[in-house]
Design a protein around this motif. Sequence first.
Motif, short mmCIF file in Angstrom:
data_model
loop_
_atom_site.label_atom_id
_atom_site.label_comp_id
_atom_site.label_asym_id
_atom_site.label_seq_id
_atom_site.Cartn_x
_atom_site.Cartn_y
_atom_site.Cartn_z
N THR A 136 -7.99 -7.04 4.45
CA THR A 136 -9.36 -6.64 4.16
C THR A 136 -9.41 -5.98 2.79
O THR A 136 -8.38 -5.59 2.23
CB THR A 136 -9.88 -5.65 5.21
N ARG A 137 -10.62 -5.86 2.23
CA ARG A 137 -10.78 -5.20 0.93
C ARG A 137 -10.23 -3.78 0.98
O ARG A 137 -9.54 -3.33 0.07
CB ARG A 137 -12.26 -5.18 0.53
N LYS A 138 -10.51 -3.06 2.07
CA LYS A 138 -10.03 -1.68 2.21
C LYS A 138 -8.50 -1.64 2.22
O LYS A 138 -7.90 -0.77 1.58
CB LYS A 138 -10.58 -1.07 3.50
N ALA A 139 -7.88 -2.58 2.93
CA ALA A 139 -6.41 -2.62 2.99
C ALA A 139 -5.82 -2.93 1.62
O ALA A 139 -4.80 -2.36 1.23
CB ALA A 139 -5.96 -3.66 4.01
N VAL A 140 -6.47 -3.84 0.88
CA VAL A 140 -5.99 -4.19 -0.46
C VAL A 140 -6.09 -2.99 -1.39
O VAL A 140 -5.17 -2.70 -2.17
CB VAL A 140 -6.79 -5.39 -1.03
N ILE A 141 -7.21 -2.25 -1.32
CA ILE A 141 -7.38 -1.06 -2.15
C ILE A 141 -6.30 -0.02 -1.84
O ILE A 141 -5.64 0.52 -2.74
CB ILE A 141 -8.78 -0.45 -1.94
N PHE A 142 -6.08 0.23 -0.54
CA PHE A 142 -5.08 1.22 -0.13
C PHE A 142 -3.69 0.80 -0.58
O PHE A 142 -2.92 1.61 -1.12
CB PHE A 142 -5.11 1.40 1.39
N THR A 143 -3.35 -0.47 -0.35
CA THR A 143 -2.00 -0.93 -0.69
C THR A 143 -1.77 -0.92 -2.19
O THR A 143 -0.69 -0.53 -2.66
CB THR A 143 -1.77 -2.36 -0.15
N THR A 144 -2.77 -1.31 -2.98
CA THR A 144 -2.62 -1.29 -4.44
C THR A 144 -2.41 0.12 -4.94
O THR A 144 -1.56 0.37 -5.81
CB THR A 144 -3.86 -1.91 -5.12
N LEU A 145 -3.16 1.07 -4.40
CA LEU A 145 -2.99 2.48 -4.78
C LEU A 145 -1.60 2.97 -4.40
O LEU A 145 -0.94 3.69 -5.17
CB LEU A 145 -4.05 3.35 -4.11
N ALA A 146 -1.12 2.56 -3.21
CA ALA A 146 0.21 2.99 -2.76
C ALA A 146 1.30 2.39 -3.63
O ALA A 146 2.23 3.09 -4.07
CB ALA A 146 0.41 2.59 -1.30
N VAL A 147 1.20 1.08 -3.91
CA VAL A 147 2.20 0.40 -4.76
C VAL A 147 2.25 1.05 -6.14
O VAL A 147 3.32 1.15 -6.75
CB VAL A 147 1.85 -1.11 -4.89
N THR A 148 1.11 1.51 -6.62
CA THR A 148 1.04 2.12 -7.95
C THR A 148 1.47 3.59 -7.93
O THR A 148 2.37 3.99 -8.66
CB THR A 148 -0.40 2.02 -8.50
N LEU A 149 0.84 4.39 -7.08
CA LEU A 149 1.01 5.83 -7.16
C LEU A 149 2.23 6.37 -6.41
O LEU A 149 2.63 7.51 -6.63
CB LEU A 149 -0.25 6.53 -6.64
N VAL A 175 7.59 17.97 -7.01
CA VAL A 175 6.61 16.87 -7.05
C VAL A 175 7.34 15.55 -7.23
O VAL A 175 7.04 14.56 -6.56
CB VAL A 175 5.60 17.09 -8.20
N SER A 176 8.29 15.52 -8.15
CA SER A 176 9.07 14.31 -8.41
C SER A 176 9.84 13.86 -7.17
O SER A 176 9.89 12.67 -6.84
CB SER A 176 10.04 14.55 -9.57
N LEU A 177 10.41 14.83 -6.44
CA LEU A 177 11.19 14.51 -5.24
C LEU A 177 10.30 13.93 -4.14
O LEU A 177 10.66 12.93 -3.49
CB LEU A 177 11.89 15.76 -4.73
N ILE A 178 9.14 14.54 -3.93
CA ILE A 178 8.22 14.06 -2.89
C ILE A 178 7.74 12.64 -3.20
O ILE A 178 7.73 11.76 -2.32
CB ILE A 178 7.00 15.02 -2.78
N ILE A 179 7.37 12.40 -4.46
CA ILE A 179 6.91 11.06 -4.86
C ILE A 179 8.03 10.04 -4.67
O ILE A 179 7.80 8.92 -4.21
CB ILE A 179 6.44 11.08 -6.33
N THR A 180 9.26 10.43 -5.01
CA THR A 180 10.39 9.50 -4.89
C THR A 180 10.64 9.10 -3.44
O THR A 180 10.78 7.91 -3.13
CB THR A 180 11.67 10.14 -5.48
N TRP A 181 10.68 10.08 -2.52
CA TRP A 181 10.92 9.75 -1.11
C TRP A 181 9.77 8.94 -0.51
O TRP A 181 9.99 8.01 0.27
CB TRP A 181 11.14 11.03 -0.30
N ALA A 182 8.53 9.28 -0.90
CA ALA A 182 7.39 8.51 -0.42
C ALA A 182 7.47 7.07 -0.93
O ALA A 182 7.17 6.11 -0.21
CB ALA A 182 6.08 9.17 -0.89
N GLY A 183 7.89 6.92 -2.18
CA GLY A 183 8.03 5.60 -2.76
C GLY A 183 9.10 4.77 -2.07
O GLY A 183 8.92 3.58 -1.79
N ILE A 184 10.24 5.41 -1.75
CA ILE A 184 11.33 4.71 -1.05
C ILE A 184 10.85 4.21 0.31
O ILE A 184 11.07 3.05 0.68
CB ILE A 184 12.54 5.65 -0.87
N ALA A 185 10.16 5.08 1.05
CA ALA A 185 9.67 4.71 2.39
C ALA A 185 8.66 3.58 2.32
O ALA A 185 8.74 2.60 3.07
CB ALA A 185 9.05 5.93 3.08
#
Length: 206
Positions: free
Chosen positions: A111-124, A72-82
């Motif tokens: 758009t609001r949807k793009a902001v929601i998606f990007t904020t979730l991605a930046v965080t998670l 789980v840690s490895l997958i999150i790390t590579w997704a975060g790097i990308a």
Amino acid sequence: MSTLSLLPVLKGFVIGAGMIIPIGAQNSYILSQSIKRNHHLVAATICIICDFLLMSLGVFGGGALINSNSMVSLIITWAGIAFLTGYGLLFFKSFYLANKDEMLKEIKPSTRKAVIFTTLAVTLLNPHVYLDTVVIIGSISGQFPEHEKYTFLVGIMLASLVWFYALSFGAAKMSPWLSQRKVQRVINLLVALIMWVIAYSLFITL
């Protein structure tokens, strides 16, 4: 409420603030959206809700679960790097195109949807978030008796609430100055560099 019962709240607030305030991917994104006044309160609220959930997970034992699952840690790390590398490129593009009026027009508000998606991605998709909110805060909370863990959690939640809304409102208030082209170019470049530095710091931990 007695002084003794307030102590875990104060400790939680100070520890939470110390982890949240240093500039990172979340703060950089909230800052950029607030300057544009582009759904900045939505982004701040999402960061706060994510923090509340992850902090609660940490205080009530989630840190051990993440530490025990290396995949789980490895997958999150590579997704975060990308994600951080790609998003840094978008901010660098905004920096590069800032003096090209005809190309600047192509950069439209999100758009609001793009902001929601990007904020979730930046965080998670940022493993540092899990390290701070789940693992470290979970470890610190273990120093408190069971009945004080709740008040400690209230303190760190308050730190998140106060900081993200203060950053969002403050940057939006200063928007007339911060949105000047020269200032905006510097901010876009700094955000791009921060995203890349975080991505590189994740890469060297693999």
